[in-house]
Write a protein that holds these residues in place. Structure first.
Motif, PDB file in Angstrom:
ATOM      1  N   TRP A 146     -40.880  66.790 -22.534  1.00  0.00           N
ATOM      2  CA  TRP A 146     -40.656  68.226 -22.563  1.00  0.00           C
ATOM      3  C   TRP A 146     -39.189  68.472 -22.866  1.00  0.00           C
ATOM      4  O   TRP A 146     -38.326  67.723 -22.400  1.00  0.00           O
ATOM      5  CB  TRP A 146     -41.063  68.897 -21.247  1.00  0.00           C
ATOM      6  CG  TRP A 146     -40.795  70.374 -21.302  1.00  0.00           C
ATOM      7  CD1 TRP A 146     -39.834  71.062 -20.629  1.00  0.00           C
ATOM      8  CD2 TRP A 146     -41.472  71.329 -22.124  1.00  0.00           C
ATOM      9  NE1 TRP A 146     -39.870  72.390 -20.971  1.00  0.00           N
ATOM     10  CE2 TRP A 146     -40.869  72.591 -21.887  1.00  0.00           C
ATOM     11  CE3 TRP A 146     -42.534  71.254 -23.047  1.00  0.00           C
ATOM     12  CZ2 TRP A 146     -41.282  73.754 -22.545  1.00  0.00           C
ATOM     13  CZ3 TRP A 146     -42.938  72.408 -23.690  1.00  0.00           C
ATOM     14  CH2 TRP A 146     -42.332  73.646 -23.432  1.00  0.00           C
ATOM     15  N   VAL A 147     -38.928  69.489 -23.649  1.00  0.00           N
ATOM     16  CA  VAL A 147     -37.554  69.781 -24.042  1.00  0.00           C
ATOM     17  C   VAL A 147     -36.900  70.604 -22.935  1.00  0.00           C
ATOM     18  O   VAL A 147     -36.809  71.822 -23.005  1.00  0.00           O
ATOM     19  CB  VAL A 147     -37.530  70.579 -25.364  1.00  0.00           C
ATOM     20  CG1 VAL A 147     -36.128  70.551 -25.960  1.00  0.00           C
ATOM     21  CG2 VAL A 147     -38.529  70.007 -26.339  1.00  0.00           C
ATOM     22  N   TRP A 148     -36.454  69.900 -21.908  1.00  0.00           N
ATOM     23  CA  TRP A 148     -35.908  70.593 -20.741  1.00  0.00           C
ATOM     24  C   TRP A 148     -34.635  71.363 -21.082  1.00  0.00           C
ATOM     25  O   TRP A 148     -34.296  72.334 -20.424  1.00  0.00           O
ATOM     26  CB  TRP A 148     -35.626  69.594 -19.622  1.00  0.00           C
ATOM     27  CG  TRP A 148     -36.861  69.143 -18.923  1.00  0.00           C
ATOM     28  CD1 TRP A 148     -37.596  68.023 -19.184  1.00  0.00           C
ATOM     29  CD2 TRP A 148     -37.541  69.812 -17.848  1.00  0.00           C
ATOM     30  NE1 TRP A 148     -38.681  67.948 -18.345  1.00  0.00           N
ATOM     31  CE2 TRP A 148     -38.671  69.031 -17.509  1.00  0.00           C
ATOM     32  CE3 TRP A 148     -37.309  70.992 -17.141  1.00  0.00           C
ATOM     33  CZ2 TRP A 148     -39.554  69.394 -16.494  1.00  0.00           C
ATOM     34  CZ3 TRP A 148     -38.185  71.346 -16.128  1.00  0.00           C
ATOM     35  CH2 TRP A 148     -39.300  70.559 -15.817  1.00  0.00           C
ATOM     36  N   LYS A 149     -33.955  70.891 -22.112  1.00  0.00           N
ATOM     37  CA  LYS A 149     -32.630  71.482 -22.318  1.00  0.00           C
ATOM     38  C   LYS A 149     -32.685  72.967 -22.660  1.00  0.00           C
ATOM     39  O   LYS A 149     -31.729  73.689 -22.421  1.00  0.00           O
ATOM     40  CB  LYS A 149     -31.829  70.684 -23.353  1.00  0.00           C
ATOM     41  CG  LYS A 149     -32.329  70.736 -24.778  1.00  0.00           C
ATOM     42  CD  LYS A 149     -31.236  70.077 -25.664  1.00  0.00           C
ATOM     43  CE  LYS A 149     -31.498  70.264 -27.136  1.00  0.00           C
ATOM     44  NZ  LYS A 149     -32.726  69.611 -27.631  1.00  0.00           N
ATOM     45  N   LYS A 162     -34.806  60.426 -16.114  1.00  0.00           N
ATOM     46  CA  LYS A 162     -34.388  60.092 -17.490  1.00  0.00           C
ATOM     47  C   LYS A 162     -34.773  61.157 -18.510  1.00  0.00           C
ATOM     48  O   LYS A 162     -34.209  61.215 -19.591  1.00  0.00           O
ATOM     49  CB  LYS A 162     -35.055  58.771 -17.918  1.00  0.00           C
ATOM     50  CG  LYS A 162     -34.288  57.537 -17.544  1.00  0.00           C
ATOM     51  CD  LYS A 162     -34.786  56.325 -18.341  1.00  0.00           C
ATOM     52  CE  LYS A 162     -36.288  56.134 -18.253  1.00  0.00           C
ATOM     53  NZ  LYS A 162     -36.813  54.839 -18.609  1.00  0.00           N
ATOM     54  N   THR A 163     -35.792  61.951 -18.175  1.00  0.00           N
ATOM     55  CA  THR A 163     -36.260  62.932 -19.162  1.00  0.00           C
ATOM     56  C   THR A 163     -35.404  64.200 -19.163  1.00  0.00           C
ATOM     57  O   THR A 163     -35.630  65.094 -19.964  1.00  0.00           O
ATOM     58  CB  THR A 163     -37.723  63.349 -18.884  1.00  0.00           C
ATOM     59  OG1 THR A 163     -37.783  64.029 -17.617  1.00  0.00           O
ATOM     60  CG2 THR A 163     -38.659  62.157 -18.844  1.00  0.00           C
ATOM     61  N   LEU A 164     -34.458  64.251 -18.224  1.00  0.00           N
ATOM     62  CA  LEU A 164     -33.699  65.500 -18.045  1.00  0.00           C
ATOM     63  C   LEU A 164     -32.316  65.424 -18.682  1.00  0.00           C
ATOM     64  O   LEU A 164     -31.697  64.358 -18.715  1.00  0.00           O
ATOM     65  CB  LEU A 164     -33.526  65.787 -16.549  1.00  0.00           C
ATOM     66  CG  LEU A 164     -34.801  66.062 -15.767  1.00  0.00           C
ATOM     67  CD1 LEU A 164     -34.469  66.287 -14.306  1.00  0.00           C
ATOM     68  CD2 LEU A 164     -35.532  67.259 -16.338  1.00  0.00           C
ATOM     69  N   PRO A 165     -31.816  66.571 -19.138  1.00  0.00           N
ATOM     70  CA  PRO A 165     -30.433  66.618 -19.610  1.00  0.00           C
ATOM     71  C   PRO A 165     -29.469  66.515 -18.428  1.00  0.00           C
ATOM     72  O   PRO A 165     -29.858  66.755 -17.280  1.00  0.00           O
ATOM     73  CB  PRO A 165     -30.322  67.997 -20.270  1.00  0.00           C
ATOM     74  CG  PRO A 165     -31.382  68.819 -19.639  1.00  0.00           C
ATOM     75  CD  PRO A 165     -32.490  67.877 -19.263  1.00  0.00           C
TER      76      PRO A 165
END
Lengths: 226, 886
Positions: free
Chosen positions: B472-475, B511-514
């Motif tokens: 998912w594009v958390w940014k 790791k998936t997070l900005p």
């Protein structure tokens, strides 16, 4: 319902070769079973992860819930070997898992559920020669979630490594111990060392239930053979 | 099993001796083959196949009408998208052919007459979906001029008659109304010319009912405005509202739009020769009353203990503009939505097939309804005002169904699973629709999206991401980190990540997070994996040695009684220690014992169960407050201490708190009422655990604990009820058998004995025990519900003397307060969320609350007699709507 499509909550054609009850009784048991066999788990998946996913099929307001989880272990090392049993309080919950969860991912692997006759002592252990599941004996692929190579491949791997290691036991040191062998023409580097191949997951792991069922049938045929 | 594939299904399986090979094809009789051919008709191309299947049916001998009508019945009720084609087929079977004699009823008419019997059977069982789909079929047949308009009107009106029944339940009325509405939508083009007046009667009947049933709507709309009773909401539509609006639109144009909303493949067929053909008159029907199961069980204080799940108005969230997905208030939009909902409902048994059929849905709609597939061979001209996106429409409808309040028709995980299958089938088209839906839902957070919808949204998000690599594009949500920490968007991010971690593990999700979200000051995800926290682990901590001594006993698998006596010694030591003794040695000992036991059981769920099972005697002793052998319900303070110790041990892992509480209830160490009480009061003692410390309020986590406790209490009553019913039946059977055999023994039976047996049926000991259990479990159920209501009342309408009141609980329910939400802080959002959970409590547990409504109302609301406190008013109003008193 369901004249038009086959429901997903039917038990597979697996039969537990070590059970003593006859097939008719087995079918009756399956028809009210509250236990699921869960396969193709990563060795690293925890009971709490399993609990979280399977809770989504629970009906506590109907007197249900997850009764227990029995992690499948390698007979020798007592480490998880990629399967488990989830036992609910009600049959409906087990069926819901068959319909909604079987064939979806947990810990990034497609897991497979099957109705089970119910846990009995000893069934928590793998029945393969190596102590794990039989399916991991013959696996030809590299599966990082299930201990890398299959057990047979692992044995071959160890054998090969030992050969390599033993091969140079007689190596000497000092001048002249290493041959010169001429010069000038340069060979391409890097050949000969074993680079860990990173291979994709085997197609059979991702395959449809039927393929999985077959391999599981073989697993027990194999267990008999031991 | 599927007769589609192998005919007879179960009947056949019994004949097989080889149980192993369920996959083996079995013998299919020619009649079965014909039946399956009828069911499969249209799978490839309905228009092409029509003459072929007609021929096949006509040429088959011997003619068995029941076999044919059964095929039609299965086809109509399980493949509603094909109904117009079956109407066309049945119309053709009414034609006389050269081979067939023209005298006597046509094949088609015989099938229709037999089909009717099947319909009657559905209606008798109140199988609403099947009934409704048969009505679709009849309506098409009316337009195809096979059924008389008079009898079709009569059929529809027997459904609108339901709406006028005295005390009709919401659920029954809603289903009956939809049957009538949809029948009229399809049949309108021929019904209206025959009697515009009767069309009005049907519409007015539905309208009158809908107008009368407004109060529950305010409680189930997914976009909440606490300050208003307004029931229309911009981003959601209620099912019956949409049906009525679509119907009105159709009526205004004299049903000209029916032809552009429903397929009518029979429309071009010539009329049948009325000199030889008479229209079929549907026999008149009466919708049978609902069967009320009377098991005569009531609680020991005389309340009715029956649970009747009352059905609520069904609101569907809308996520896309009307040029992307259809507006369900229009005839074509309504048709598409119900078409998709029917597939979703019918194919619940096989989510993979369901997904496939949904993707194929455009095939069954008027060409041009949906945008053509990119690269598809068929390029119909887009119909103006349509040309919708299939995938967005499907996802919007599925999510709408899964967010219906207070609970969806099927479990959330089913809808999640279908979306997963859709994404697997067509990742490039479904993926973007899913992404857009997530963004749209997210944008509703903080704009009134109901708390329960937000919770299901987070659940779907996490499970979906778990199936697709957590990509998912958390940014894109980084800017929202500037919002208040309890803003629903931030609460959503935290919750979604927490759910993801439960399905995966901390490092993977981190790791998936900005970086902005990983940072501790982002307050989005924990810094470390959510492990246990054994308070006495550190040797520098007080009571480390005492805890070690207990821990060592557990490790050495000491017997429970030895641990108990060790704890008693320890308590004496602590009480008389040099530093003046401990103020509350009991609480300290409980904390040490419980935390040590959980420490032993912290390696896995199974370890936890083993630890609890091995030391059940110890746990019971602690729960009883140390009074050995006290048994029974234990000591409330001791049980609260057990819960506090457990929650403290797992304060970094709320999943484990919920699991431990569940099992403590399961093993009857604590009761549901204890968990409810603890959640409202003691929970605030553990700051790390709760998002809503400070003033009394509840977040989704506390709601989960409450729900766990209430479901446990209700589930136990359910089991007890079933047990009583079974034992009662056994008793009755035994008595009947005894009587029968007694009668057979001799006619000259002693008259006195006979009378005695009839007058005083003595319950078996098992039944007596079960009845006792039922009585105490209903008591516990009532207690848990009452405690919950009380808790909410003190959170939301705190008195001046209440400790820790939230000063904002009254502000957030006013219009000015809500409009000022941009400046809301933690306490305001907490108060707003607590109101949301109160609503969910009332509507979701309404079937249980109803049984106790009088007592509970008196207990919790008596203090507000004559009060004009807006919070008290809203509390009471919500309660009254839920319990059906308003």
């Amino acid at each position: 319902m369901a004249h038009v499509v086959a429901p997903l909550d039917q038990p597979s054609n697996y039969k537990d070769s070590q059970t003593r009850v006859d097939r008719r009784v087995q079918n009756d048991l399956l028809a009210k079973s509250t236990t699921l066999y869960i396969g193709n788990l990563s060795f690293y998946t925890t009971e709490e992860q399993i609990y979280e996913l399977f809770t989504k099929c629970a009906s506590p307001e109907d007197g249900g819930g997850i009764k227990r989880i029995i992690m499948g272990l390698d007979r020798n090392t007592r480490t998880p070997c990629g399967f488990c049993f989830v036992e609910y309080y009600t049959h409906a919950e087990a069926l819901a898992s068959m319909r909604y969860v079987s064939g979806t991912k947990l810990d990034e692997r497609i897991i497979r559920c099957d109705l089970d006759l119910g846990y009995r002592e000893g069934r928590q252990f793998g029945r393969g020669k190596s102590g794990g599941q039989v399916r991991d004996e013959h696996r030809q692929d590299y599966d990082p979630g299930r201990g890398g190579w299959g057990a047979q491949a692992q044995r071959m791997e160890i054998e090969r490594r030992r050969e390599v290691e033993e091969r140079y036991q007689d190596a000497q040191d000092g001048p002249g111990a290493v041959a010169g062998g001429g010069g000038d023409w340069k060979e391409a580097e890097g050949a000969g060392n074993e680079s860990r191949l990173k291979r994709g997951r085997s197609p059979e792991d991702e395959g449809d239930g039927r393929l999985g069922q077959r391999s599981r049938l073989e697993e027990d045929v194999d267990a008999e053979r031991m | 099993m599927s007769s589609y594939h192998r005919g007879g299904g179960n009947r056949r399986r019994q004949h097989r001796d080889d149980y192993d090979d369920r996959r083996r094809d079995v013998y299919e009789s020619p009649a079965d083959k014909l039946k399956n051919a009828i069911i499969k008709f249209g799978d490839v191309d309905a228009v092409e196949e029509l003459p072929l299947i007609e021929k096949q049916i006509r040429e088959f001998t011997p003619v068995v009408i029941s076999n044919l009508s059964e095929a039609f019945r299965i086809a109509v009720t399980e493949q509603p998208f094909k109904i117009p084609h079956y109407a066309a087929l049945l119309r053709r079977l009414h034609d006389s052919t050269e081979d067939a004699p023209t005298d006597g009823p046509s094949l088609g008419k015989q099938i229709l007459e037999d089909f009717w019997k099947g319909f009657q059977a559905y209606l008798d069982k109140l199988a609403w979906r099947e009934t409704r789909l048969c009505i679709h079929f009849f309506a098409h047949l009316t337009v195809a001029k096979l059924i008389s308009t008079d009898s079709m009107f009569a059929l529809l009106q027997s459904f609108t008659a339901v709406l006028e029944e005295f005390g009709v339940s919401n659920g029954r009325a809603k289903k009956a109304a939809v049957c009538a509405a949809e029948g009229l939508m399809i049949g309108g083009p021929i019904l209206k010319p025959s009697s515009a007046e009767r069309v009005q009667e049907v519409i007015n009947g539905i309208q009158a009912y809908n107008d009368s049933a407004t109060s529950p709507k305010a409680l189930t709309r997914p976009i909440v405005e606490l300050y208003s009773d307004e029931i229309s909401t911009p981003n959601a539509d209620e099912l019956l509202d949409t049906a009525l609006q679509a119907l009105r639109t159709l009526d205004e144009s004299d049903f000209a739009e029916t032809a552009s909303s429903f397929l009518q493949p029979y429309a071009t067929y010539p009329d049948l020769d009325l000199s030889t053909f008479t229209l079929y008159d549907l026999p008149s029907v009466l919708v049978p009353p609902e069967v009320i199961e009377l098991d005569g069980l009531s609680t020991d204080s005389g309340e009715d203990a029956q649970v009747k799940k009352e059905e609520w108005p069904e609101y569907f969230l809308s996520l896309f503009e009307n040029d992307i997905t259809p507006d369900p208030k229009t005839p074509a939009g309504y048709t598409v939505r119900t078409g998709i909902l029917d597939i979703l409902d019918i194919f619940e048994v096989n989510r993979k097939e369901c997904a496939r059929l949904l993707i194929e849905y455009p095939k069954w709609t008027i060409p041009g309804t949906f945008k053509p597939k990119p690269g598809g061979s068929v390029n119909a001209d887009p119909v103006p005002g349509r040309d919708w996106q299939l995938e967005s429409t499907i996802i919007e409808t599925i999510l709408g169904a899964s967010f219906v309040l207070p609970e969806s028709c099927h479990k959330s995980i089913y809808y999640i699973g279908v979306i997963t299958e859709l994404c697997k089938l067509s990742p490039s088209t479904v993926g973007p629709a899913v992404g857009k839906s997530i963004r749209k839902l997210y944008s509703n957070l903080g704009e009134g999206l109901d708390v329960e919808v937000a919770r299901r949204f987070a659940e779907w998000f996490a499970v979906h991401m778990s199936n697709f690599g957590f990509q998912w594009v958390w940014k894109e949500w980084i800017p929202d980190l500037a919002l208040d920490i309890q803003h629903p968007k931030r609460a959503f991010m935290r919750r979604a990540l927490e759910f993801e971690i439960r399905l995966s593990y901390h490092d993977r999700i981190l790791k998936t997070l900005p970086a902005e979200m990983q940072a501790p000051e982002g307050h989005t995800i924990g810094e470390q994996a959510p492990g246990p926290d054994f308070e006495y682990d550190d040797p520098a901590k007080p009571y480390h040695d005492a805890a070690q001594s207990v821990l060592n006993l557990f490790r050495g698998r000491a017997e429970a009684k030895d641990v108990i006596s060790h704890l008693e010694t320890l308590k004496v030591t602590l009480e008389t220690s040099d530093d003046g003794g401990i103020v509350n040695a009991d609480a300290l000992i409980r904390n040490i014992a419980i935390q040590s036991l959980l420490h032993i059981g912290s390696r896995s769920f199974s370890h936890l169960l083993n630890a609890i099972e091995r030391y059940l005697a110890l746990l019971r002793s602690i729960a009883s407050g140390g009074a050995s052998g006290a048994g029974g319900t234990g000591n409330a303070e001791a049980k609260a201490d057990i819960l506090t110790a457990s929650a403290a041990f797992w304060k970094h892992n709320r999943h484990m708190v919920a699991i431990v509480f569940d099992k403590l209830m399961q093993y009857q160490i604590v009761d549901p009422t204890d968990v409810v009480g603890w959640t409202f009061i003691n929970r605030a003692e553990i700051r790390e655990l709760s998002e809503s410390t400070g003033p009394l309020s509840l977040s989704a986590f506390e709601w989960d604990l409450l729900k766990g406790a209430l479901d446990k209490a209700n589930g136990r009553v359910m089991i007890a009820r079933r047990k009583v019913a079974t034992l009662r039946k056994e008793d009755d059977d035994n008595r009947a058998r005894a009587k029968a055999s007694g009668g057979a023994d001799g006619n000259a039976m002693d008259v006195d004995a006979d009378v005695k047996a009839d007058d005083a049926p003595v319950d078996s000991p098992a039944l007596t025990t079960a009845l006792k259990a039922f009585a105490s479990l209903t008591r516990e159920q009532k207690g848990a519900l009452s405690r919950t209501l009380d808790g909410f009342v003190s959170c939301l309408a705190p008195g001046a003397t209440d400790s820790n009141p939230n000063p904002h609980s009254r502000v957030v329910i006013s219009e000015e307060g809500w409009n000022d939400r941009a400046s809301w802080e933690k306490d305001q959002w907490n108060a707003w969320e607590t109101w949301g959970w109160y609503r969910q409590f009332c509507r979701s547990y309404a079937p249980y609350l109803r049984n106790y409504s009088t007592t509970l109302f008196t207990v919790s609301f008596a203090k507000f007699e004559g009060s004009t406190d807006p919070a008290a008013e809203l509390l009471k109003k919500t309660w009254n709507v839920a319990t059906g008193q308003e």
